[in-house]
Structures are given as C-alpha cells and as structure tokens.
Design a protein around this motif. Structure first.
Motif, short mmCIF file in Angstrom:
data_model
loop_
_atom_site.label_atom_id
_atom_site.label_comp_id
_atom_site.label_asym_id
_atom_site.label_seq_id
_atom_site.Cartn_x
_atom_site.Cartn_y
_atom_site.Cartn_z
N ARG A 194 -58.23 -122.32 -27.16
CA ARG A 194 -59.30 -121.44 -27.69
C ARG A 194 -60.66 -121.97 -27.27
O ARG A 194 -61.54 -121.22 -26.84
N CYS A 217 -51.68 -109.61 -26.39
CA CYS A 217 -52.07 -109.04 -27.69
C CYS A 217 -52.80 -107.70 -27.53
O CYS A 217 -52.70 -106.83 -28.39
N LEU A 218 -53.52 -107.56 -26.43
CA LEU A 218 -54.27 -106.32 -26.19
C LEU A 218 -53.48 -105.29 -25.40
O LEU A 218 -53.98 -104.19 -25.13
N HIS A 255 -52.15 -114.94 -23.46
CA HIS A 255 -51.94 -114.58 -24.87
C HIS A 255 -52.83 -113.41 -25.27
O HIS A 255 -52.36 -112.45 -25.89
N CYS A 256 -54.10 -113.48 -24.92
CA CYS A 256 -55.03 -112.41 -25.29
C CYS A 256 -54.67 -111.10 -24.60
O CYS A 256 -54.71 -110.04 -25.21
N ALA A 288 -54.41 -119.10 -22.67
CA ALA A 288 -55.28 -118.31 -23.54
C ALA A 288 -55.45 -116.89 -23.01
O ALA A 288 -55.36 -115.92 -23.77
N LEU A 289 -55.67 -116.75 -21.72
CA LEU A 289 -55.84 -115.42 -21.13
C LEU A 289 -54.55 -114.61 -21.22
O LEU A 289 -54.58 -113.42 -21.54
N LEU A 345 -54.49 -118.71 -31.19
CA LEU A 345 -54.41 -119.75 -30.16
C LEU A 345 -54.56 -121.14 -30.77
O LEU A 345 -55.30 -121.33 -31.73
N ARG A 373 -58.07 -111.58 -33.70
CA ARG A 373 -56.77 -112.09 -34.14
C ARG A 373 -56.10 -112.89 -33.03
O ARG A 373 -55.55 -113.97 -33.28
N ALA A 374 -56.18 -112.40 -31.80
CA ALA A 374 -55.57 -113.10 -30.67
C ALA A 374 -56.19 -114.48 -30.51
O ALA A 374 -55.49 -115.46 -30.28
N LEU A 375 -57.51 -114.56 -30.63
CA LEU A 375 -58.18 -115.86 -30.53
C LEU A 375 -57.77 -116.79 -31.66
O LEU A 375 -57.55 -117.98 -31.45
N ARG A 405 -63.36 -120.10 -24.76
CA ARG A 405 -64.72 -119.85 -25.23
C ARG A 405 -65.74 -120.50 -24.29
O ARG A 405 -66.72 -119.87 -23.87
#
Length: 69
Positions: free
Chosen positions: A12, A53-54, A49-50, A46-47, A7, A2-4, A16
């Motif tokens: 994203r 989320c975690l 945000h992820c 990105a990092l 983005l 979901r976090a990915l 990746r």
C-alpha cells in the motif's frame, strides 16, 4: 478505498508513494530499506489487487525488463 485498505502495509505504501506522490522506485526502496526488486513486486501486487477489485484487467507491457539505475 476498500481495495487499498485490503493491501498489506508495504505494498500500500509503495503504491501510494509511486503512483500518487510520483516518487521514483529507487527512492521508495531506500526509504523502506528494501531492494528495488521488492518495490517492483509490491507495486505489481498492489496494482493487480486494485485492478481485480475494480473489475479491470491489467495490461502486460512489452519490451522486457526495465533498465536498473
């Protein structure tokens, strides 16, 4: 996942390419036709945000800016 999915496309793709595929930032920048600085900013976004989320905190690294190639 979901976090990915939340983005934007470029951050994203940067995450990746660098974190999963192991591509160097300069190669990702050339492929996406952006600067290395843009790739670094997208990766940070990105990092962050992820991690948020975690429920994890990002650790800031010490030592100043990375040398440019």
């Amino acid at each position: 996942m979901r976090a990915l999915a939340e983005l934007p496309e470029r951050p994203r793709e940067v995450l990746r390419s660098i974190s999963i595929e192991g591509k160097p930032p300069h190669e990702v920048a050339a492929r996406l036709q952006v600067s290395i600085r843009t790739v670094e900013g997208d990766l940070k976004l990105a990092l962050s945000h992820c991690a948020e989320c975690l429920g994890h905190a990002l650790t800031r690294r010490l030592g100043g800016p990375r040398p440019r190639s």
